[in-house]
Scaffold this active site. Structure first.
Site, PDB file in Angstrom:
ATOM      1  N   GLY B 125       0.835  -1.203   0.000  1.00 23.44           N
ATOM      2  CA  GLY B 125       0.000   0.000   0.000  1.00 23.44           C
ATOM      3  C   GLY B 125       0.860   1.240   0.000  1.00 23.44           C
ATOM      4  CB  SER B 127       1.306   3.725  -5.879  1.00 26.68           C
ATOM      5  OG  SER B 127       2.628   3.437  -6.208  1.00 26.68           O
ATOM      6  CD  GLU B 247      22.374 -16.208   1.547  1.00 30.50           C
ATOM      7  OE1 GLU B 247      21.262 -16.607   1.161  1.00 30.50           O
ATOM      8  OE2 GLU B 247      23.149 -16.889   2.219  1.00 30.50           O
TER       9      GLU B 247
END
Lengths: 331, 402
Positions: B125, B127, B247
């Protein structure tokens, strides 16, 4: 797995960069460009005193990766001298069985005997200063030709002012066969040359980007450093986007040659094509980014532009290399 | 330079391979049966230390020391065996690292295990219709309930992936309307299955709609307990900057571009155009960029494994990928010719596992446009390269902000 530079490799580049900064500043390049010499002994000797001419000698513990790193820095500085040819010739002579040719090895490795490349083109760098020409004979073998009798040198007005060329033709010359036609080293030397030209182009394109970014931070228009404006900022971002990811591409092409990987010839052709395009775009973009000052002789960007013209044409244009790459891929 | 992974990694590869040979045998399983099989397999693979390596054991992970080479070997072998990797989506890639670093014990207990096992699916949530590149301008409001126990949320979020089946959302909401914009935002977690939440699919330019597409969400007095606020009130912007460092480098993303390029060559051959010198030239031009991208991903991987900073080049990978995607799209469009006059089978359904002709490239031709918008639009990428990578001064409109 190691696919970034080791501290030793970084220090090789630092040494070459420092030597060229001291011996090949812009004033020297300007002086050289306006005289009639095709070779600058002072900067050449300084470079050769680093003892790096033997990187391609089979048991040197180094290889084409290191050669590419050296040529990259020479490209940054638009260094004079047939450096690519020297490194290749040392490597070719060292790998050859020809004892007469091997007599030149000591001088070649020290840089006191200068070699230049006369493969696939009549235009040869430092032709009147070189003692040896690495050339392909009519049968397709690789030969070392001695300067002097039978070598005709016709001066030309060279576009590349940092590595001036002359037109060279060979008659009854004294020469030594390094590898006969069909020997794998004949093509390998050509492939290595493609990678080193690509490395020189990488350095030149990096220089163009660095100079443009530096200028954009200093030049003020509309009361702002012009690098603040998005139009220019995005052009500079694209220059960097062109150059920086291409670096690992050159590393790969050199590594593939050193490791004798099956795709090494194709990687060399692709790297030469790609980096020649990058260099052409970078020099044009750099001059555009500078505006008027970039178009002057005095500012000096033209030397890199001219060098990009030479690199692009040398041993086959990008489109020719791409055609080869398409064939090698079996498309 | 050395592109081999080394003896230790190859020994480890042998272990992973024998594990997969024994543990991943899906046979002809389908539907719910397959889902159960995958779940059980992931548990076993996690017990072996192959999956969820960054996540502590108490939350269902395998808690392994950082080893990017081993992580790469695992990805390669799982991919070769077509064995399921970790659950994907924004929950794994964005929320889990954020909770690990900034979450409360209660939040970790509530959400981590269920997220990595796929029971909870998270929508992002961030844009809003008025907040795209300028994300810190979010206007969806949250106000404390009178007793101070709940946040009451009103507003709208958009471009939420997996929005059709998301169970929860992590979101940025404005809680301090009077503070400077970056300092008035709070990061909240929300159960999406409640009366105050309405969701609606967005039909994309590809025609794709329904459950698999992006969604928009409307919040009308939606509620979440204050205990599901991550980090301090008003500090949500900084909480959202937390990213997965463990990683992170992979060689896989570059292979994706390489695979797409190989398919482009096949397309040229299928369409009888691969001997056309113009087509060959354009293919090789594109391949130059593909190779630059591939070997740079090796470089990033190598730096990451050695704990060294690769520098600005890492800021360029997204733009290089999307720019090359556009080049591929343009050549594909040339190659498919009249086949492009008709839509491919299954167009707009998100289902592509059926026999499809050359016009299937319309998916890539249109989809490549989405790539230059999603996850940081290309002009924003150019700003990032220029400002953070090259050190150019910030844009005037932005330089007043911090």
């Amino acid at each position: 797995m190691q696919f970034h530079l080791t501290p030793e490799q970084v220090s090789i580049q630092d040494a070459v960069r420092g030597t060229l900064a001291d011996n090949w500043p812009m004033e020297r390049l300007h002086q050289f460009a306006d005289n009639d010499q095709d070779f600058d002994p002072q900067s050449w000797n300084a470079l050769m005193e680093l003892g790096l001419a033997g990187v391609l000698v089979p048991d040197s513990g180094m290889g084409l990766v290191e050669a590419a790193l050296i040529c990259e820095v020479a490209g940054e500085a638009a260094a004079s001298g047939p450096l690519i040819a020297q490194l290749l010739t040392v490597g070719a002579v060292a790998a050859s069985d020809n004892e007469d040719a091997k007599a030149f090895l000591e001088g070649l490795t020290a840089g006191t005997t200068v070699a230049t490349l006369a493969i696939d083109s009549e235009f040869v760098q430092a032709a009147s200063s070189a003692a040896l020409f690495l050339a392909r004979d009519e049968a397709g073998g690789l030969r070392l030709i001695e300067a002097g009798e039978g070598v005709t040198i016709e001066p030309v007005a060279s576009t590349d002012r940092s590595r001036p060329v002359a037109k060279v033709s060979f008659g009854a010359v004294k020469s030594h066969v390094l590898f006969p036609a069909g020997h794998p080293m004949v093509d390998r030397i050509r492939d290595a040359a493609l990678v080193l030209i690509a490395a020189d182009a990488l350095g030149g394109a990096q220089h163009c980007t660095d100079v443009s970014v530096g200028y954009a931070k200093e030049r003020v228009q509309f009361d702002q450093p012009i690098g603040r404006f998005q139009g220019l900022k995005h052009q500079l971002a694209h220059m960097a986007l062109d150059v920086e990811p291409a670096r690992a591409f050159v590393w790969y092409a050199a590594y593939a040659w050193d490791a004798g990987l099956e795709d090494a010839p194709r990687a060399a052709a692709m790297a030469k094509a790609h980096l020649s395009e990058v260099y052409t775009r970078s020099t044009r973009a750099a001059i555009a980014a500078h505006g008027g000052i970039g178009y002057t002789w005095e500012y000096g960007l033209n030397y890199w532009f001219r060098r990009s013209v030479a690199n692009r044409a040398w041993l086959g244009s990008p489109a020719e290399q791409r055609q080869r790459a398409a064939e090698l891929a079996g498309w | 330079m050395d592109l081999s992974y080394g003896e230790d990694a190859e020994r480890f590869r042998g272990e992973v391979r024998s594990f997969l040979k024994e543990a991943w045998q899906p046979g002809g399983a389908r539907g719910a049966e397959l889902a159960e099989l995958i779940r059980a397999f992931r548990r076993r693979a996690t017990d072996q230390g192959y999956l969820y390596r960054a996540i502590p054991r108490q939350y269902g992970g395998s808690q392994q020391p950082v080893d990017v080479v081993r992580a790469q070997v695992i990805r390669e072998e799982f991919s070769k065996a077509r064995a399921p990797m970790e659950v994907g989506g924004n929950g794994m890639s964005m929320l889990v690292p954020t909770l690990l670093e900034r979450g409360t014990d209660e939040q970790k207990d509530l959400f981590l295990r269920k997220t990595i096992e796929g029971d909870y699916v998270w929508g992002q949530g961030y844009s809003e219709p008025g907040s795209g590149s300028d994300l810190a301008s979010v206007r969806t409001r949250a106000e404390l309930s009178p007793d101070g126990s709940k946040w009451i949320i009103n507003g709208q979020k958009i471009w939420t992936s997996q929005g059709g089946y998301a169970t929860h959302m992590f979101m940025l909401v404005r809680t301090e309307p009077d503070a400077p914009k970056h300092d008035g935002i709070t990061y909240l977690l929300l159960d999406l299955n409640q009366p105050g939440v309405t969701r609606r699919p967005i039909r994309q330019m590809t025609g794709e709609g329904g459950r698999n597409t992006f969604y928009e969400f409307f919040f009308d007095n939606a509620e979440t307990p204050v205990s599901l606020q991550v980090g301090e009130r008003g500090k949500g912007w900084y909480v959202s900057r937390t990213t997965l460092k463990h990683e992170r480098a992979t060689i896989g993303s570059a292979d994706g571009l390489g695979r797409q390029f190989s398919k482009l060559v096949e397309l040229a051959q299928e369409m009888g155009r691969s001997k056309d010198p113009i087509v060959r030239d354009r293919l090789a031009q594109i391949e130059g960029a593909v190779m630059a991208h591939r070997y740079t991903s090796f470089r990033l991987f190598s730096c990451n494994a050695a704990g060294e900073d690769p520098g600005p080049v890492q800021l360029m990978m997204k733009l290089l990928l999307t720019e090359t995607g556009h080049e591929i799209a343009l050549l594909a469009q040339e190659l498919i010719g009249e086949a492009g006059l008709t839509e491919p089978a299954g167009a707009g359904s998100g289902q592509t596992n059926m026999a499809r002709g050359p016009n299937k490239w319309l998916d890539q031709i249109m989809g490549s446009l989405g790539n230059s918008i999603a996850g940081g639009a290309s002009n924003i990428q150019r700003n990032i390269i220029g400002e953070r990578g090259l050190g150019l001064p910030r844009d005037l409109a932005l330089s007043a902000e911090k």
